[in-house]
Design a protein around this motif. Structure first.
Motif, PDB file in Angstrom:
ATOM      1  N   GLU A  58       9.962   3.290  10.564  1.00 20.47           N
ATOM      2  CA  GLU A  58      10.999   3.879   9.112  1.00 20.47           C
ATOM      3  C   GLU A  58      11.968   2.894   9.166  1.00 20.47           C
ATOM      4  O   GLU A  58      12.747   2.580  10.213  1.00 20.47           O
TER       5      GLU A  58
ATOM      6  N   SER B 271       6.652   9.931  -2.149  1.00 20.73           N
ATOM      7  CA  SER B 271       5.688   9.109  -1.240  1.00 20.73           C
ATOM      8  C   SER B 271       6.195   8.027  -0.392  1.00 20.73           C
ATOM      9  O   SER B 271       7.143   7.414  -0.839  1.00 20.73           O
ATOM     10  N   SER B 272       5.644   7.457   0.549  1.00 18.44           N
ATOM     11  CA  SER B 272       6.183   6.051   1.362  1.00 18.44           C
ATOM     12  C   SER B 272       5.148   5.361   1.218  1.00 18.44           C
ATOM     13  O   SER B 272       3.953   5.539   0.977  1.00 18.44           O
TER      14      SER B 272
ATOM     15  N   LEU C 184      -5.261  -2.149   7.264  1.00 13.60           N
ATOM     16  CA  LEU C 184      -4.332  -1.034   6.795  1.00 13.60           C
ATOM     17  C   LEU C 184      -4.258   0.197   7.864  1.00 13.60           C
ATOM     18  O   LEU C 184      -3.150   0.529   8.025  1.00 13.60           O
ATOM     19  N   GLU C 185      -5.304   0.212   8.695  1.00  9.92           N
ATOM     20  CA  GLU C 185      -5.020   1.297   9.902  1.00  9.92           C
ATOM     21  C   GLU C 185      -4.010   0.619  10.951  1.00  9.92           C
ATOM     22  O   GLU C 185      -3.134   1.372  11.220  1.00  9.92           O
TER      23      GLU C 185
ATOM     24  N   ASN D 137       0.850   5.421   1.093  1.00 12.17           N
ATOM     25  CA  ASN D 137       0.229   6.191   1.925  1.00 12.17           C
ATOM     26  C   ASN D 137      -0.457   7.387   1.126  1.00 12.17           C
ATOM     27  O   ASN D 137       0.029   7.986   0.169  1.00 12.17           O
TER      28      ASN D 137
ATOM     29  N   HIS E  73       3.879   0.619  11.733  1.00 15.62           N
ATOM     30  CA  HIS E  73       5.139   0.440  11.101  1.00 15.62           C
ATOM     31  C   HIS E  73       6.262   1.416  11.753  1.00 15.62           C
ATOM     32  O   HIS E  73       5.932   2.296  12.510  1.00 15.62           O
TER      33      HIS E  73
ATOM     34  N   TRP F  76      -0.457   0.930   9.280  1.00 14.93           N
ATOM     35  CA  TRP F  76       0.318   2.245   9.469  1.00 14.93           C
ATOM     36  C   TRP F  76       0.684   2.535  10.722  1.00 14.93           C
ATOM     37  O   TRP F  76       1.472   3.250  10.953  1.00 14.93           O
TER      38      TRP F  76
ATOM     39  N   THR G 197      -3.897   0.157  -3.259  1.00 13.46           N
ATOM     40  CA  THR G 197      -3.319  -0.789  -2.268  1.00 13.46           C
ATOM     41  C   THR G 197      -3.072  -2.041  -3.420  1.00 13.46           C
ATOM     42  O   THR G 197      -4.216  -2.029  -4.501  1.00 13.46           O
TER      43      THR G 197
ATOM     44  N   LEU H 286       4.043   0.659   2.555  1.00 13.11           N
ATOM     45  CA  LEU H 286       4.235  -0.192   3.446  1.00 13.11           C
ATOM     46  C   LEU H 286       4.076  -1.870   2.284  1.00 13.11           C
ATOM     47  O   LEU H 286       3.308  -1.949   1.652  1.00 13.11           O
TER      48      LEU H 286
ATOM     49  N   SER I  46       8.379  -0.815   5.835  1.00 12.09           N
ATOM     50  CA  SER I  46       8.108   0.533   5.160  1.00 12.09           C
ATOM     51  C   SER I  46       8.896   0.396   3.987  1.00 12.09           C
ATOM     52  O   SER I  46      10.261  -0.069   4.008  1.00 12.09           O
TER      53      SER I  46
ATOM     54  N   THR J 184       0.952  -1.201  -0.118  1.00 12.99           N
ATOM     55  CA  THR J 184       0.164  -0.017   0.076  1.00 12.99           C
ATOM     56  C   THR J 184       0.823   1.110   0.081  1.00 12.99           C
ATOM     57  O   THR J 184       2.009   1.147   0.543  1.00 12.99           O
TER      58      THR J 184
END
Length: 483
Positions: A137, A166-167, A128-129, A107, A135, A132, A111, A169, A158, A105
């Motif tokens: 870095e 963008s980052s 997903l919540e 950020n 996680h 995030w 997905t 996961l 990450s 996914t």
């Protein structure tokens, strides 16, 4: 009636439960059950620990594969410019394992899921919540969650392209709960198999110990049936050479010794009572016929009664001597000079009667024995020889070593008297037994048994060689330990 029968059966069962058979079987099964339980629990704990390590390592492989894809760049050359492109290429690679699921996914973006079905549905808002939120870095974080009632381990990695963009996961999941349940189920199967093994071992052990303890039960039954009046019961000895068979054999031998000892005791008491009854009858008869007013009759009766009392006293003394012969302190060993012993012995026995006394052999050296008991034995043999000889007969005393200088010593008393028949030679060592031929005053029948008891107390033996009208030789053999 039924109640009584059931009560007897229950008491019988209780009695069996208290037997050695059940205690041994219960002990063995207890150790076997404890061993199986410890083995099963230890194996399960090790398998669960290995499962945790293996699942974590497999999840890390997804993170390593993502890193390798990023380093290799776009197929055909060049670097990835977006995470979407990176995740798309990554998810087209090797399929996850049987229990694994993968999701990527971005950020605030899309997905990504691989084509085909996966064991776990990772594309849920809740997961997903969680991803995030958990996680970190530049590292991979492991986190266990529950999806649809199943425990799933997540490896949250990450991802970024390092350009300040963008980052994203990478979430790799493994159905670790299902695998744990399978292991626990295998442990349940192991427990059932162990229980079946215990039951089988108990049944086999019950049968085997039943056969092994048959002699023990027979021993118990024999001890219950044996009485002082009847010692004839014996235990059947099972085939083999184990401890139980040896126990049964030793028990039968013990009964043989007891039966022989009690039979000898009864015979001894019967013979002693018979021997004492005669002088008592004589004393009683003379006292009844005694004429108190006749001094001559009183004097003659007094002499006769004193003789009978002396004979009774000698008999009692001999009986006491035989009774003490089995005691450990019956003999007290010391070193004895053989020649000096023979010289002292011939001086003592030469006054017993007018015979032609002589010493045949002087062995020299020393031997270990009880001097007083040995003199007593020689005197008894000499007295026996006197009773079998006349004035012109020869009675000789001698001794010789047997074997080497450390061998035994044989002491003999020989005579040229009337001899002993072959039939009498087999019984003259029995108490109160007397030879059929005698040329002197008949003894009590305890002299030779006393000599035999003295020889056996020295761990030796007594034997005789004789022919009628040619004489007899009694040989007392002493064991080694000489100098």
């Amino acid at each position: 009636m039924r109640t009584t029968t059931r009560g007897r059966r229950w008491r019988s069962v209780q009695g069996e439960l208290r037997t050695v058979r059940f205690r041994v079987l219960a002990t063995v099964l207890s150790f076997l059950a404890a061993g199986l339980m410890v083995t099963g629990i230890t194996t399960l704990a090790l398998d669960l620990r290995n499962l945790n390590s293996r699942v974590s390592e497999e999840l890390l492989l997804q993170s390593e594969r993502l890193r390798n894809v990023a380093e290799q760049g776009v197929p055909g050359g060049g670097r990835f410019t977006t995470l979407d492109a990176l995740f798309s290429v990554f998810l087209q690679g090797d399929a996850p394992g049987r229990y694994e699921s993968v999701m990527a996914t971005v950020n605030g973006g899309s997905t990504f899921l691989p084509a085909g079905e996966q064991p776990s549905n990772l594309a849920t808002p809740e997961l997903l919540e969680t991803a995030w939120a958990q996680h970190s870095e530049n590292q991979t974080v492991f986190h266990d969650v529950t999806l649809d009632g199943r425990t799933v381990r997540l490896a949250i990695t990450s991802a970024s392209l390092g350009d300040g963009g963008s980052s994203g996961l990478l979430v790799a999941a493994n159905e670790i709960g299902q695998q744990r349940e399978q292991m626990i189920g295998s442990f349940g199967t192991f427990a059932v198999a162990s229980l079946a093994t215990l039951l089988l071992a108990g049944a086999v052990g019950f049968a085997v110990t039943g056969r092994l303890f048959v002699p023990v039960r027979r021993l118990r039954q024999a001890t219950e049936s044996i009485t002082f009046e009847d010692l004839s019961a014996r235990v059947q000895v099972p085939s083999g050479d184990d401890d139980v068979s040896q126990l049964a054999t030793d028990f039968n031998r013990m009964l043989d010794r007891l039966e022989t000892g009690i039979a000898d005791q009864r015979q001894f008491v019967d013979d002693a009572s018979h021997e004492l009854r005669t002088p008592l009858t004589i004393i009683g008869g003379h006292l009844q016929l005694l004429q108190a007013g006749d001094p001559r009759d009183v004097s003659e009766t007094q002499v006769l009664l004193l003789e009978e009392l002396d004979r009774m006293q000698a008999l009692v003394d001999e009986l006491l001597l035989l009774a003490r012969s089995g005691r450990p302190d019956f003999v007290r060993l010391d070193w004895i000079d053989a020649d000096a012993f023979l010289g002292a012995a011939i001086d003592r026995i030469a006054v017993l009667a007018d015979r032609r006394w002589r010493i045949d052999s002087m062995p020299g050296g020393r031997f270990r024995a009880d001097r007083n008991r040995l003199i007593q034995a020689v005197e008894q043999l000499a007295m026996n020889a006197v009773q079998s000889t006349r004035r012109q007969d020869v009675i000789s005393l001698g001794a010789a070593w047997t074997g080497t200088s450390l061998g035994g010593l044989e002491i003999w008393v020989a005579d040229t008297g009337c001899g002993i028949s072959a039939a009498d030679q087999e019984r003259i060592f029995d108490r109160f037994a007397r030879a059929g031929v005698s040329r002197g005053k008949e003894g009590s029948g305890l002299g030779l048994p006393i000599v035999k008891a003295i020889a056996e107390a020295h761990s030796g033996s007594l034997r005789v060689t004789s022919q009628v009208d040619q004489g007899s030789t009694f040989v007392l053999s002493l064991p080694g330990g000489t100098t």
